[in-house]
Structures are given as C-alpha cells and as structure tokens.
Motif scaffolding. Structure first.
Motif, PDB file in Angstrom:
ATOM      1  N   ALA A 198       0.811  -1.223   0.000  1.00 20.38           N
ATOM      2  CA  ALA A 198       0.000   0.000   0.000  1.00 20.38           C
ATOM      3  C   ALA A 198       0.841   1.268   0.000  1.00 20.38           C
ATOM      4  O   ALA A 198       0.291   2.362  -0.158  1.00 20.38           O
ATOM      5  CB  ALA A 198      -0.926   0.003   1.222  1.00 20.38           C
ATOM      6  N   LEU A 199       2.168   1.161   0.183  1.00 19.55           N
ATOM      7  CA  LEU A 199       3.014   2.355   0.173  1.00 19.55           C
ATOM      8  C   LEU A 199       3.007   2.985  -1.214  1.00 19.55           C
ATOM      9  O   LEU A 199       3.158   2.289  -2.226  1.00 19.55           O
ATOM     10  CB  LEU A 199       4.446   1.999   0.569  1.00 19.55           C
ATOM     11  N   PRO A 200       2.833   4.305  -1.322  1.00 17.32           N
ATOM     12  CA  PRO A 200       2.791   4.946  -2.649  1.00 17.32           C
ATOM     13  C   PRO A 200       4.187   5.074  -3.255  1.00 17.32           C
ATOM     14  O   PRO A 200       5.192   5.119  -2.550  1.00 17.32           O
ATOM     15  CB  PRO A 200       2.177   6.323  -2.346  1.00 17.32           C
ATOM     16  N   GLU A 201       4.211   5.144  -4.590  1.00 21.60           N
ATOM     17  CA  GLU A 201       5.466   5.359  -5.292  1.00 21.60           C
ATOM     18  C   GLU A 201       5.928   6.800  -5.054  1.00 21.60           C
ATOM     19  O   GLU A 201       5.172   7.736  -5.189  1.00 21.60           O
ATOM     20  CB  GLU A 201       5.287   5.118  -6.796  1.00 21.60           C
ATOM     21  N   GLY A 202       7.203   6.964  -4.692  1.00 22.79           N
ATOM     22  CA  GLY A 202       7.736   8.299  -4.466  1.00 22.79           C
ATOM     23  C   GLY A 202       7.250   8.944  -3.184  1.00 22.79           C
ATOM     24  O   GLY A 202       7.311  10.171  -3.067  1.00 22.79           O
ATOM     25  N   GLY A 203       6.745   8.180  -2.225  1.00 23.68           N
ATOM     26  CA  GLY A 203       6.277   8.732  -0.972  1.00 23.68           C
ATOM     27  C   GLY A 203       7.421   9.002  -0.004  1.00 23.68           C
ATOM     28  O   GLY A 203       8.605   8.829  -0.314  1.00 23.68           O
ATOM     29  N   ARG A 204       7.037   9.452   1.211  1.00 21.00           N
ATOM     30  CA  ARG A 204       8.048   9.732   2.235  1.00 21.00           C
ATOM     31  C   ARG A 204       8.774   8.460   2.624  1.00 21.00           C
ATOM     32  O   ARG A 204       9.971   8.467   2.847  1.00 21.00           O
ATOM     33  CB  ARG A 204       7.374  10.372   3.455  1.00 21.00           C
ATOM     34  N   ILE A 205       8.033   7.351   2.730  1.00 17.23           N
ATOM     35  CA  ILE A 205       8.645   6.042   2.976  1.00 17.23           C
ATOM     36  C   ILE A 205       8.724   5.327   1.628  1.00 17.23           C
ATOM     37  O   ILE A 205       7.707   5.114   0.975  1.00 17.23           O
ATOM     38  CB  ILE A 205       7.813   5.232   3.971  1.00 17.23           C
ATOM     39  N   PRO A 206       9.909   4.968   1.152  1.00 15.83           N
ATOM     40  CA  PRO A 206      10.019   4.356  -0.189  1.00 15.83           C
ATOM     41  C   PRO A 206       9.327   3.005  -0.242  1.00 15.83           C
ATOM     42  O   PRO A 206       9.300   2.248   0.729  1.00 15.83           O
ATOM     43  CB  PRO A 206      11.540   4.224  -0.392  1.00 15.83           C
ATOM     44  N   ARG A 207       8.744   2.714  -1.410  1.00 12.12           N
ATOM     45  CA  ARG A 207       8.076   1.436  -1.616  1.00 12.12           C
ATOM     46  C   ARG A 207       9.120   0.374  -1.992  1.00 12.12           C
ATOM     47  O   ARG A 207       9.928   0.584  -2.889  1.00 12.12           O
ATOM     48  CB  ARG A 207       7.051   1.571  -2.737  1.00 12.12           C
TER      49      ARG A 207
END
Length: 538
Positions: A198-207
C-alpha cells in the motif's frame, strides 16, 4: 404380607424447570472448564446466526458441542468435519432436550497428524483456486533499491539477513516488525505484506522493490502462522515480488507455494535478493576489456577497407576529364545560341507591333471603361447591401447590449445586497466574538488579579507578620544581616514604622519571648530590639 411401600409423601416436589436448573448448576459447578479430545462429527458449517453446532466423538461415546459466534470469529483453527481436535470449554446442559453439551471457547488440532491433514486439505483448496500456479509468479528484480523484510525484530533472522546483504551488496532495508508465532501472528504478517504494497510510489517512505518474509526454524506448530489462509492470500495478492524464507530446508509451509521464490533459509533469501558486488566489478572489468578489444579490431578492419577502397578508386583528373570536355564544347556554342535567341525575340516583337493600331487601342480603352463602370455599380450596390446588413446587425447588438446591461446591473445589485447582508452578519458575529473575547479576557484578568492577591506578601502582612527593610529598602532575611544602631523600616499591613536597632539589650529567642497579653495600640516611632529568627516572607 406384602412389604410396605416407602413413605415418599414428605419428599420435596420439583417442577421440570427447577429440576433442569438444579442439574445445570450441578454440572457447571462440577465441570467448570474442561479439555476434551475427540473427532468432529456432524459439522455442516456455521449456522445462519453465526453459531456452530456439532458433536465430539471417540470410539464409544459422543458429546454435543456448540461454539458461539464471537468465539468462532477469534479462533485460529476453525472446526472441520472429521478433524481430531482438543476442545477447551465449559460443560453445561440444554434443558429443552434434557442433554448435556460443551460450550467451546478454544479449539486446536490434536497432534501433528491432524495439523498435517489440515494443511493438506487447505493446500488442495488453495491450489484449486489457482494461487499456486507458476503463471502468477513474478520475476525477482536483478538489483533492488529497497528491500522490505517481514520478520521479528528481536530474532537472529534479521541480523543474518542484514549481515549477508552487507557482505554481498549493501541495499536499503525496511523492516516491518511482526510476531512470527502465537495468537495474532498470522494477522500481523498479512497486514505487513499488504502494508508494504500500500506504500505509494515516491512517498516519504520508499516502496520496496522486493519483499522477504522470514522466520527461523521450528516445529510445525511454531510455523503454523505461515500456513494460515490470510497469510497465503496476502502473499498471492502482493504486487511486489516476494521471497519466502520460513524455517529450514526441510520445513514446508503454504506460503512457500504461493511466493514468487522460496529460499531454504533466511540467509539464502538474502543471497537470492542481491548479486555479489565484487563479482559484478570483475565481470564489468572483463566486459570493458572485451569491448575495447572489439572496438580496436573494428577500427583496424575499417582502416583496411578504407585503404583497399582508396586503391580501387580512379584519380580525380580522370573523373573530371569528360565533364571538362563537355563544358568546353558547350561554351563554344553559347555565342551562336545567344544570337539565334535574339533574332527570334525580335521577329516576335515585330509581328506584335504590326498588329497594334489606334482603333484597336480605342476599342480596348472603351471596353475597359465599360468594365470599370459596371464594376463601380456593383461595388456601390454591394456597399449599400453591406451597410444595410451592418446596420441591422448593430441594431440587434444594441438591443442585446441594453438587455445585458439591465441584467448585469440587476445581478450586481443582487450581489451587492448579498454582500451587504453578509457584511452585516459578519459584523454581528465579530461584535459577538469581540464581546466573548473581552469577557474571557476580563475573567482571565480577574483570575490573575485574585492569584496575584493570593501570592502577594501583603496577604501575609495582613495575617500579623511584618517586613523589615534596611536603609536602602532591601528586605532583611536574617538577624545576622543587621548591625548595631542600624536604621530599619518595619512594614505592617496598614503602614510603615521607622526604627533603630539596639545592641545593648540582650537578644531574645522565640521560646523566651513572653506571649502578648493584649494587642498594643500603635505607638510613635521608638528604638526597638532587633527581631531574632523572623523568617523570610519570600
């Protein structure tokens, strides 16, 4: 003579409900919580109410069993027909049919054989749904940037993985800490897999580019969380390639069949995740040398081909000899061609001038005048028609402009009225807010004033204490700070009194000072003895 029948007239009478209730209390008190081992019989799935009704049996007996809806929802092992289990629950009776039953709180398979049977049945079910098909499996990335690890943060597994990655090719690792054994562990592992996806691409936490689900070795019961259906379905739904590294080489769990790659150990999973950096350096250097050798060979072959082509080509003079000869021939014939062209143009001009007379010119001028007059009339008619159309158009636009101006003015008046009403409302709200703020501030000031009065030393003075100051107005905190014949001022609650200390009189202690008989009236300033152990007012 026949024997006399026993006299039961004085025996107490029970109703059926009373007798059933007494039996129920007796059974529940005698067998509060029990563990029963038996085979599930007559189970057809949960009832429409969510409760489960079945029986537990062995070779010679059978007991009815019930699992309430809330208990069934939190059970790790669900009841299945023919499965041998150990049930823990409370023994009770069911008065409507005069039978006893066990209300089950927890259920677990009886022995490894039952677990293996349950595992095989679950494996067949999931395989029938296509979760183990090779077509569903994804290729592992060759060199992932971020690796997500789902494991226990306190075990040796995560340290082995990190050390192996550091030795082979250091990568960024995200650890999702979970329980790998016991109640709730399967839900945590499934939630971790879905959370990484569920982590987004380019988010604060890398996928992560790759997932590793790892656990050390153990018994079948210890590894059972990775056979749960929720974990298997979460791994099957993962869009990130997943490596399962559960247990040792001989340990098999259902997540191994659905994972994109199975590793025999967590260390082997780290080896599958990344290549060896030193080997890559050697391979890159070898490829660079091969590339340079191939380039040099290609350059030498092109150089050889260029030399061969240069030898086969004719000289430049030989190539230009025929074009030069053709140019000389054409240059020799150019004067004759110019003369012939001039004579031809002269003959054509002479023929045209012989046909040009005054009558022909006048006829052409008259014809041109007629054409000019007709064109002027057509232009005049066209201008009148265009002017008429433009006037009609402008009249229509004038009417529309007036209507638009009226509508716009009306809309502006309505907007001004709405803004005026809104301004009045905002002004009223501002006035109420200002009043509320002022009341709040006044209450705060009053509270602070009360707090200041409570903390002020003047309240202490009002209770009968006095504040002694020296000649400079500083407060005196101890008797040692006052010398003989020093000028001091004593502040009471209702005023100040000047005084001079006297060193000739003996110093009085608080214990030896006599208690005042009555309150003395204020007197004129006089020489007083220095107070001893007055205490600080601050």
């Amino acid at each position: 003579m026949t024997a006399a029948a026993p006299n039961l007239v004085n025996a107490p009478e029970f109703t059926v409900s009373e007798l059933s209730s007494a039996l129920k209390r007796t059974v529940e008190d005698r067998f509060g919580h029990v563990r029963v081992r038996g085979e599930i019989s007559g189970f057809r799935g949960p009832h429409s109410s969510g409760h489960c009704y079945f029986a537990l049996k062995d070779e010679s007996a059978k007991i009815e069993a019930v699992i309430w809806k809330f208990a069934h929802a939190r059970m790790r092992f669900k009841p299945q027909e023919g499965l041998e289990v150990i049930a823990t629950g409370k023994l009770t009776t069911y008065p409507n049919s005069s039978k006893y039953q066990i209300v089950i709180d927890s259920l677990e398979p009886a022995g490894v054989g039952a677990l293996m049977a349950l595992m095989e049945e679950r494996k067949k079910k999931l395989a029938a749904e296509g979760l183990f098909d090779e077509a569903r499996k994804q290729l592992l990335p060759w060199l992932p940037e971020v690796i997500g690890v789902v494991t226990s943060p306190t075990g040796a597994v995560i340290r082995d993985i990190l050390h192996r990655l550091e030795d082979r090719f250091p990568r960024r690792v995200l650890v999702w800490p979970v329980k790998v054994q016991g109640d709730g562990s399967a839900e945590q592992v499934a939630a971790a897999i879905r959370g990484f996806n569920a982590l987004p691409e380019g988010g604060r936490i890398p996928r992560p580019d790759l997932l590793i689900v790892a656990r050390g070795g153990g018994s079948l019961e210890d590894l059972w969380s990775f056979n749960e259906e929720i974990v298997v379905r979460a791994a099957a739904d993962s869009h990130i390639p997943l490596i399962s590294a559960v247990g040792h080489e001989t340990d098999i769990t259902l997540i191994d069949f659905v994972a994109d790659k199975r590793a025999p150990t967590p260390t082997a999973a780290a080896e599958m995740a990344v290549p060896v950096r030193s080997e890559l350096f050697v391979e890159v250097q070898a490829l660079a040398r091969r590339t340079m050798v191939c380039w040099q060979r290609a350059q030498e072959a092109r150089r050889t081909e260029l030399r061969a082509a240069a030898r086969a080509l004719p000289a430049a003079n030989e190539l230009l000899a025929i074009p030069r000869q053709r140019l000389d021939h054409l240059a020799a014939g150019l004067p004759r061609g110019l003369k012939a062209n001039t004579h031809a143009h002269f003959r054509r001009f002479a023929a045209s001038s012989s046909r040009l007379t005054i009558g022909v010119l006048r006829g052409q001028v008259a014809h041109a005048r007629q054409r000019l007059t007709a064109s002027g009339e057509r232009i005049t008619l066209s201008a009148r028609a265009l002017l008429h159309r433009r006037r009609e158009r402008f009249s229509g636009l004038e009417i529309r402009l007036k209507a638009s101006k009226l509508a716009n003015a009306k809309a502006q008046r309505n907007a001004i009225a709405r803004d005026l009403e809104r301004t009045h409302r905002l002004a009223e709200r501002a006035r109420r807010a200002l009043l509320t703020t002022m009341q709040r501030l006044e209450a705060r000031v009053a509270h602070r004033s009360q707090l200041l009065s409570a903390l002020s030393y003047r309240g202490v003075l009002a209770r009968g204490f006095a504040l002694v100051r020296d000649a400079q107005g500083r407060a005196i905190h101890s008797a040692a700070a006052v010398g003989p014949n020093a000028d001091v001022s004593i502040e009471f609650a209702d005023g100040r009194v000047a005084a001079t200390t006297n060193a000739d009189q003996p110093t009085a202690t608080p214990e030896s000072q006599p208690k005042p008989q009555r309150e003395a009236k204020p007197a004129a300033p006089k020489r007083v003895t220095k107070p001893v152990d007055q205490g600080s007012l601050f």
